[in-house]
Design an enzyme around this catalytic site. Structure first.
Site, PDB file in Angstrom:
ATOM      1  N   GLY A 290      41.670  36.461  39.368  1.00 60.56           N
ATOM      2  CA  GLY A 290      40.105  36.903  39.582  1.00 60.56           C
ATOM      3  C   GLY A 290      39.413  36.885  38.702  1.00 60.56           C
ATOM      4  O   GLY A 290      38.082  37.412  38.615  1.00 60.56           O
TER       5      GLY A 290
ATOM      6  N   GLU B 132      51.737  33.819  38.654  1.00 60.35           N
ATOM      7  CA  GLU B 132      50.410  34.319  38.697  1.00 60.35           C
ATOM      8  C   GLU B 132      50.164  35.136  37.312  1.00 60.35           C
ATOM      9  O   GLU B 132      50.287  36.317  37.459  1.00 60.35           O
ATOM     10  CB  GLU B 132      49.947  35.026  39.770  1.00 60.35           C
ATOM     11  CG  GLU B 132      50.355  34.399  41.254  1.00 60.35           C
ATOM     12  CD  GLU B 132      49.390  35.126  42.388  1.00 60.35           C
ATOM     13  OE1 GLU B 132      48.469  34.543  42.904  1.00 60.35           O
ATOM     14  OE2 GLU B 132      49.639  36.304  42.818  1.00 60.35           O
TER      15      GLU B 132
ATOM     16  N   SER C  92      42.798  32.139  39.650  1.00 60.78           N
ATOM     17  CA  SER C  92      41.837  31.305  39.492  1.00 60.78           C
ATOM     18  C   SER C  92      41.712  29.838  39.914  1.00 60.78           C
ATOM     19  O   SER C  92      41.171  28.881  39.162  1.00 60.78           O
ATOM     20  CB  SER C  92      40.990  31.357  38.266  1.00 60.78           C
ATOM     21  OG  SER C  92      40.712  32.781  37.787  1.00 60.78           O
TER      22      SER C  92
ATOM     23  N   HIS D  41      53.327  41.433  43.940  1.00 61.19           N
ATOM     24  CA  HIS D  41      52.063  40.885  43.414  1.00 61.19           C
ATOM     25  C   HIS D  41      51.946  41.928  42.036  1.00 61.19           C
ATOM     26  O   HIS D  41      51.970  43.181  42.310  1.00 61.19           O
ATOM     27  CB  HIS D  41      51.005  41.075  44.338  1.00 61.19           C
ATOM     28  CG  HIS D  41      49.847  40.355  43.994  1.00 61.19           C
ATOM     29  ND1 HIS D  41      48.710  41.003  43.185  1.00 61.19           N
ATOM     30  CD2 HIS D  41      49.418  39.038  44.430  1.00 61.19           C
ATOM     31  CE1 HIS D  41      48.043  39.796  42.863  1.00 61.19           C
ATOM     32  NE2 HIS D  41      48.169  38.784  43.537  1.00 61.19           N
TER      33      HIS D  41
ATOM     34  N   PHE E  57      44.778  37.341  51.169  1.00 60.27           N
ATOM     35  CA  PHE E  57      43.349  37.965  51.473  1.00 60.27           C
ATOM     36  C   PHE E  57      43.247  39.322  50.634  1.00 60.27           C
ATOM     37  O   PHE E  57      41.987  39.518  50.584  1.00 60.27           O
ATOM     38  CB  PHE E  57      43.139  38.334  52.846  1.00 60.27           C
ATOM     39  CG  PHE E  57      42.922  37.033  53.717  1.00 60.27           C
ATOM     40  CD1 PHE E  57      42.746  35.888  53.350  1.00 60.27           C
ATOM     41  CD2 PHE E  57      42.381  37.527  55.151  1.00 60.27           C
ATOM     42  CE1 PHE E  57      42.488  35.023  54.247  1.00 60.27           C
ATOM     43  CE2 PHE E  57      41.869  36.457  56.087  1.00 60.27           C
ATOM     44  CZ  PHE E  57      42.031  35.096  55.522  1.00 60.27           C
ATOM     45  N   LYS E  58      44.387  39.855  49.965  1.00 59.71           N
ATOM     46  CA  LYS E  58      44.148  40.941  49.344  1.00 59.71           C
ATOM     47  C   LYS E  58      43.442  42.069  50.114  1.00 59.71           C
ATOM     48  O   LYS E  58      43.527  42.031  51.301  1.00 59.71           O
ATOM     49  CB  LYS E  58      43.313  40.879  47.979  1.00 59.71           C
ATOM     50  CG  LYS E  58      44.119  39.770  47.034  1.00 59.71           C
ATOM     51  CD  LYS E  58      43.506  39.572  45.766  1.00 59.71           C
ATOM     52  CE  LYS E  58      44.367  38.574  44.945  1.00 59.71           C
ATOM     53  NZ  LYS E  58      43.919  38.650  43.618  1.00 59.71           N
TER      54      LYS E  58
HETATM   55  P1  13P Z   1      42.668  34.608  42.145  1.00 62.92           P
HETATM   56  O1  13P Z   1      42.660  33.263  43.105  1.00 62.92           O
HETATM   57  O2  13P Z   1      41.247  35.517  42.899  1.00 62.92           O
HETATM   58  O3  13P Z   1      42.324  34.454  41.047  1.00 62.92           O
HETATM   59  O4  13P Z   1      43.711  35.418  42.946  1.00 62.92           O
HETATM   60  C1  13P Z   1      45.002  34.946  42.717  1.00 62.92           C
HETATM   61  C2  13P Z   1      45.940  35.931  43.327  1.00 62.92           C
HETATM   62  O5  13P Z   1      46.176  36.924  43.020  1.00 62.92           O
HETATM   63  C3  13P Z   1      46.733  35.333  44.412  1.00 62.92           C
HETATM   64  O6  13P Z   1      47.670  36.334  44.824  1.00 62.92           O
END
Ligand code: 13P
Length: 222
Positions: free
Chosen positions: A155, A149, A185, A81, A7-8
């Site tokens: 994002g 990632e 993404s 992260h 969720f960030k």
């Molecule tokens: P996005 O799916 O928004 O690119 O983010 C990936 C992410 O950082 C998941 O931890």
């Protein structure tokens, strides 16, 4: 497959509960994980914390530690992260967190990923960079999940290509037999294709997972 939602800094306590309630109506063979912000942590077996200080409790303003996380019965955490690394978390500090939560027998979703300038150099440079981010990390730890990632794919709406994911995961597989997730993404349109790649054991999703209906649809496509 492991399908996880980070969720960030999105969702509240209320909307997290609504999200989890709706998600619980879906039956799936996949392993699902949700990492809400710390204000929305709750007792739910699929929920993990996005971060944790490597101490039980203490004078660490604005941090949360083991005492706060385990109050909910939570035994899962996301570490390393790139957004945390960009805030200045060093590899040494992340490895300390890893050791601390490993000793508490937490499931650890450990994130790694290279910036664009490294990806542009060469495949070898990418692997060397990722290896640095694995320094001090016990790759044999039973409850370890690794999420690859690439920073430039997070994002941005532009995921790594199938070939980039395949070759990176193949190289990571030589280092560990733990689950390897891809993140960056991932969306409705590409999740099935990404999860079909050899050595991809699931996805860690940000943006596209925050809408519960979209997340459920993504799970169904895998
Ligand atoms: P996005 O799916 O928004 O690119 O983010 C990936 C992410 O950082 C998941 O931890």
């Amino acid at each position: 497959m492991i399908i996880a939602s980070n969720f960030k800094m999105n969702h509240t306590r209320k909307s997290t509960q609504e999200f989890l309630d709706k998600l619980s109506t879906v039956s799936t063979e996949h392993t699902i994980r949700v990492y809400p912000p710390c204000t929305a942590l709750c007792a739910n077996p699929i929920v993990g914390a996005q971060n944790g200080y490597p101490a039980v409790e203490g004078s660490y303003t604005a941090e949360i530690g083991l005492r706060q996380i385990s109050e909910f019965g939570i035994d899962k955490i996301l570490l390393g992260h790139s957004e945390r690394r960009q805030f200045g978390e060093s590899q040494e500090f992340i490895a300390r967190k890893f050791d601390f939560y490993k000793n508490e027998n937490f499931e650890i979703m450990y994130c790694i990923g290279e910036p664009l300038e490294v990806r542009k150099q060469s495949k070898e440079a990418v692997i060397a960079y990722l290896k640095q981010q694995l320094q001090g990390i016990d790759l044999e730890y039973e409850r370890l999940i690794i999420a690859y990632e690439p920073v430039w794919a997070i994002g941005t709406g532009v995921s790594a290509t199938i070939e980039e994911i395949r070759s990176t995961h193949d190289a990571l597989r030589e280092l560990t037999n733990k689950a390897l997730l891809y993140g960056g993404s991932v969306k409705l349109e590409n999740i099935a294709q990404i999860c079909a790649i050899d050595n991809v054991d699931g996805c860690l999703i940000g943006t596209a997972s925050w809408d519960v209906d979209n997340f459920i649809e993504m799970i169904k496509r895998v």
